[in-house]
Each structure stands twice: as C-alpha cells, then as structure tokens.
Design a protein around this motif. Structure first.
Motif, PDB file in Angstrom:
ATOM      1  N   SER A  30     -73.596   7.084  -4.153  1.00 56.68           N
ATOM      2  CA  SER A  30     -72.819   7.048  -3.081  1.00 56.68           C
ATOM      3  C   SER A  30     -71.674   7.829  -3.493  1.00 56.68           C
ATOM      4  O   SER A  30     -71.217   8.016  -4.691  1.00 56.68           O
ATOM      5  CB  SER A  30     -72.360   5.524  -2.709  1.00 56.68           C
ATOM      6  OG  SER A  30     -71.778   5.026  -3.765  1.00 56.68           O
ATOM      7  N   SER A  65     -76.920   7.643  -0.469  1.00 54.56           N
ATOM      8  CA  SER A  65     -78.431   8.089  -0.491  1.00 54.56           C
ATOM      9  C   SER A  65     -79.189   6.780  -0.362  1.00 54.56           C
ATOM     10  O   SER A  65     -79.474   5.948  -1.228  1.00 54.56           O
ATOM     11  CB  SER A  65     -78.676   8.701  -1.699  1.00 54.56           C
ATOM     12  OG  SER A  65     -79.859   9.367  -1.820  1.00 54.56           O
ATOM     13  N   VAL A  66     -80.336   6.960   0.783  1.00 53.64           N
ATOM     14  CA  VAL A  66     -81.441   6.023   0.846  1.00 53.64           C
ATOM     15  C   VAL A  66     -82.818   6.745   0.864  1.00 53.64           C
ATOM     16  O   VAL A  66     -82.763   8.094   0.983  1.00 53.64           O
ATOM     17  CB  VAL A  66     -81.121   5.442   2.087  1.00 53.64           C
ATOM     18  CG1 VAL A  66     -79.830   4.357   2.126  1.00 53.64           C
ATOM     19  CG2 VAL A  66     -81.086   6.122   3.425  1.00 53.64           C
ATOM     20  N   GLU A  68     -84.912   7.533   3.114  1.00 57.17           N
ATOM     21  CA  GLU A  68     -85.234   8.451   4.240  1.00 57.17           C
ATOM     22  C   GLU A  68     -84.026   9.279   4.469  1.00 57.17           C
ATOM     23  O   GLU A  68     -84.216   9.931   5.162  1.00 57.17           O
ATOM     24  CB  GLU A  68     -85.483   7.507   5.633  1.00 57.17           C
ATOM     25  CG  GLU A  68     -86.445   6.545   5.464  1.00 57.17           C
ATOM     26  CD  GLU A  68     -87.604   7.609   5.516  1.00 57.17           C
ATOM     27  OE1 GLU A  68     -87.950   8.320   6.050  1.00 57.17           O
ATOM     28  OE2 GLU A  68     -88.434   7.273   4.417  1.00 57.17           O
ATOM     29  N   LEU A  71     -77.135   7.578   4.669  1.00 61.39           N
ATOM     30  CA  LEU A  71     -76.588   6.604   5.433  1.00 61.39           C
ATOM     31  C   LEU A  71     -74.896   6.676   5.400  1.00 61.39           C
ATOM     32  O   LEU A  71     -74.383   6.738   4.266  1.00 61.39           O
ATOM     33  CB  LEU A  71     -76.884   5.088   4.928  1.00 61.39           C
ATOM     34  CG  LEU A  71     -76.056   4.093   5.807  1.00 61.39           C
ATOM     35  CD1 LEU A  71     -76.753   4.133   7.224  1.00 61.39           C
ATOM     36  CD2 LEU A  71     -76.375   2.866   5.312  1.00 61.39           C
ATOM     37  N   THR A  73     -71.323   5.183   6.346  1.00 63.93           N
ATOM     38  CA  THR A  73     -70.428   4.229   7.208  1.00 63.93           C
ATOM     39  C   THR A  73     -69.015   4.633   6.914  1.00 63.93           C
ATOM     40  O   THR A  73     -68.971   4.838   5.795  1.00 63.93           O
ATOM     41  CB  THR A  73     -70.932   2.879   6.380  1.00 63.93           C
ATOM     42  OG1 THR A  73     -70.718   2.998   5.021  1.00 63.93           O
ATOM     43  CG2 THR A  73     -72.373   2.453   6.734  1.00 63.93           C
ATOM     44  N   THR A 100     -71.661   4.004  11.787  1.00 64.81           N
ATOM     45  CA  THR A 100     -72.892   3.901  11.145  1.00 64.81           C
ATOM     46  C   THR A 100     -73.825   4.783  11.376  1.00 64.81           C
ATOM     47  O   THR A 100     -74.338   4.504  12.545  1.00 64.81           O
ATOM     48  CB  THR A 100     -73.193   2.334  11.037  1.00 64.81           C
ATOM     49  OG1 THR A 100     -72.082   1.499  10.477  1.00 64.81           O
ATOM     50  CG2 THR A 100     -74.204   2.147  10.140  1.00 64.81           C
ATOM     51  N   GLU A 101     -74.331   5.551  10.720  1.00 63.08           N
ATOM     52  CA  GLU A 101     -75.238   6.687  11.136  1.00 63.08           C
ATOM     53  C   GLU A 101     -76.322   6.923  10.069  1.00 63.08           C
ATOM     54  O   GLU A 101     -75.752   7.298   8.692  1.00 63.08           O
ATOM     55  CB  GLU A 101     -74.897   7.857  11.795  1.00 63.08           C
ATOM     56  CG  GLU A 101     -75.478   8.756  12.284  1.00 63.08           C
ATOM     57  CD  GLU A 101     -76.182   8.456  13.465  1.00 63.08           C
ATOM     58  OE1 GLU A 101     -77.131   9.029  14.368  1.00 63.08           O
ATOM     59  OE2 GLU A 101     -75.767   7.236  14.157  1.00 63.08           O
ATOM     60  N   LEU A 102     -77.447   7.047  10.365  1.00 58.90           N
ATOM     61  CA  LEU A 102     -78.600   7.599   9.161  1.00 58.90           C
ATOM     62  C   LEU A 102     -78.784   9.111   9.555  1.00 58.90           C
ATOM     63  O   LEU A 102     -79.160   9.327  10.709  1.00 58.90           O
ATOM     64  CB  LEU A 102     -79.816   6.822   9.307  1.00 58.90           C
ATOM     65  CG  LEU A 102     -80.959   7.286   8.236  1.00 58.90           C
ATOM     66  CD1 LEU A 102     -80.613   7.176   6.941  1.00 58.90           C
ATOM     67  CD2 LEU A 102     -82.363   6.872   8.599  1.00 58.90           C
ATOM     68  N   ALA A 104     -81.295  11.799   8.681  1.00 60.86           N
ATOM     69  CA  ALA A 104     -82.533  11.745   8.048  1.00 60.86           C
ATOM     70  C   ALA A 104     -82.829  13.353   7.209  1.00 60.86           C
ATOM     71  O   ALA A 104     -82.332  14.145   7.576  1.00 60.86           O
ATOM     72  CB  ALA A 104     -83.690  11.721   9.062  1.00 60.86           C
ATOM     73  N   THR A 110     -88.803   9.055   8.784  1.00 58.61           N
ATOM     74  CA  THR A 110     -87.976   9.004   9.943  1.00 58.61           C
ATOM     75  C   THR A 110     -87.886  10.180  10.496  1.00 58.61           C
ATOM     76  O   THR A 110     -88.150  10.376  11.918  1.00 58.61           O
ATOM     77  CB  THR A 110     -86.554   8.563   9.375  1.00 58.61           C
ATOM     78  OG1 THR A 110     -86.653   7.328   8.430  1.00 58.61           O
ATOM     79  CG2 THR A 110     -85.564   8.488  10.623  1.00 58.61           C
ATOM     80  N   VAL A 119     -82.577  10.290  15.894  1.00 61.04           N
ATOM     81  CA  VAL A 119     -81.780  10.126  14.664  1.00 61.04           C
ATOM     82  C   VAL A 119     -81.057  11.368  14.325  1.00 61.04           C
ATOM     83  O   VAL A 119     -81.736  12.646  14.548  1.00 61.04           O
ATOM     84  CB  VAL A 119     -83.095   9.666  13.759  1.00 61.04           C
ATOM     85  CG1 VAL A 119     -82.304   9.691  12.273  1.00 61.04           C
ATOM     86  CG2 VAL A 119     -83.621   8.503  13.943  1.00 61.04           C
TER      87      VAL A 119
END
Length: 195
Positions: A30, A65-66, A68, A71, A73, A100-102, A104, A110, A119
């Motif tokens: 992060s 980093s996730v 998919e 992320l 925030t 808060t948003e992903l 992809a 995703t 998305v």
C-alpha cells in the motif's frame, strides 16, 4: 466465458491521475497519496451547488494492491458555492466525501466479468480519481440546498425575501370570479361620482 470486446482507452492525464507502478502488484502492498490542486471544472450539481472551477481541491487516499486490482480508500474535500433553492441567496461551505473504489487490473477476473461502466479500470497502470470523486460529490450534495432549514423563501407576488418583509406583509388579491364584477362596479362608481 465468452470473449468480450473492450474499447481501447487512452491513458488518463491530469492532477487526479496516480501512477500505480511503484505500488507493485503484490497483494497487501500500500501507499498513501496526499495532493492539493485547483479544480479544472465544476464538481457538483450544475447551477445549484458544487465545487467551482479554480477552487482548491484536496485528496488524501490510500492505494492498496489486491488480487483483482488497486483498492482506493480515502477522502476528497473542497469548498462549495451555490444558492439557496428558496430565497436564491448565495451559499458557501465545505464538502468532504469518503471514496472507496476498486480499479481492476487489465485481464483480471473482475475486468473480464464486468461491464465497462460497472468497475473502474487501470489504464497503463494509471488510475484516474476524478470520475469517482465527481460521482461521490454529486451524490453527497443536497439537490435543494437551503441557507437555513426554515428559510421561508420569496414572496410569490413581489419576489422579495419573506424573511426581510415581516409578518404584516401581504398583497390585496381579488378572487378572479369577482374580478369582472369589481370592474363593472368600479366603472359605475366612477360614473356616479362624475354626475
């Protein structure tokens, strides 16, 4: 799963854009970002209330980093201007919204299993926070802003502010059903005075 045709997107540019290459794609990594800049366009409800073009906007976000994607925030804040929906007086204030948003990754599960508008996506490892912030701000702002919760508005007859006019303010109104009779008796009254 069927192949989907995706439109080719241009890499985003501007102060809202963050390059995620230094974050890496290892889940769990992060990095925080804090930026201040001038808004290049109005954010909000057109001609009602919003962050005006040229105002100082600030965002303070954490990118994680996730599996998919990335992320995001954090918060976006800035000064607001507008006008009261009842008395039309100018308004000013501050807005702070939580984001808060992903975003992809290209070719992630995703990205391939969702429609383009469902998305947000990374384009060349860049993410653009402007559309996310704009949508969140618009949903947060009141559709009918008021200078005070009990603003009485404007007089429908003369257009003056009711708060300034006092409790005795009024206008003589004639029921339209009697207007013709008043015109007739008014003429008769004038004729009798001449005789």
């Amino acid at each position: 799963m069927s192949e989907r045709t995706r439109t080719t997107q241009r890499p985003p540019t501007g102060p809202w854009v963050i390059d995620t290459r230094d974050l890496g794609r290892r889940p769990g990594s992060s990095r925080g970002y804090h930026r201040k800049f001038e808004a290049t366009s109005d954010f909000g409800l057109v001609d009602v209330i919003g962050i005006p073009s040229g105002a100082q906007v600030e965002f303070d976000v954490l990118l994680e980093s996730v599996v998919e994607g990335v992320l995001v925030t954090g918060t976006v804040s800035g000064p607001t201007v507008g006008e009261c929906s009842r008395c039309l007086d100018p308004l000013s204030g501050e807005v702070e919204v939580r984001v808060t948003e992903l975003f992809a990754y290209p070719d992630s599960a995703t990205e391939t299993s969702t429609d383009e508008d469902e998305v947000s996506r990374l384009v060349d490892d860049l993410l653009d926070l402007e559309p996310v912030a704009r949508d969140t701000i618009v949903l947060t702002l009141p559709a009918a802003p008021l200078c005070t919760p009990d603003c009485p508005g404007l007089c429908v007859e003369c257009g003056e502010k009711l708060a300034d006019l006092g409790p005795d303010h009024g206008h003589e109104t004639i029921d339209p059903r009697w207007a013709a009779l008043q015109g007739r008796f008014g003429e008769a009254g004038n004729n009798s005075e001449e005789n």
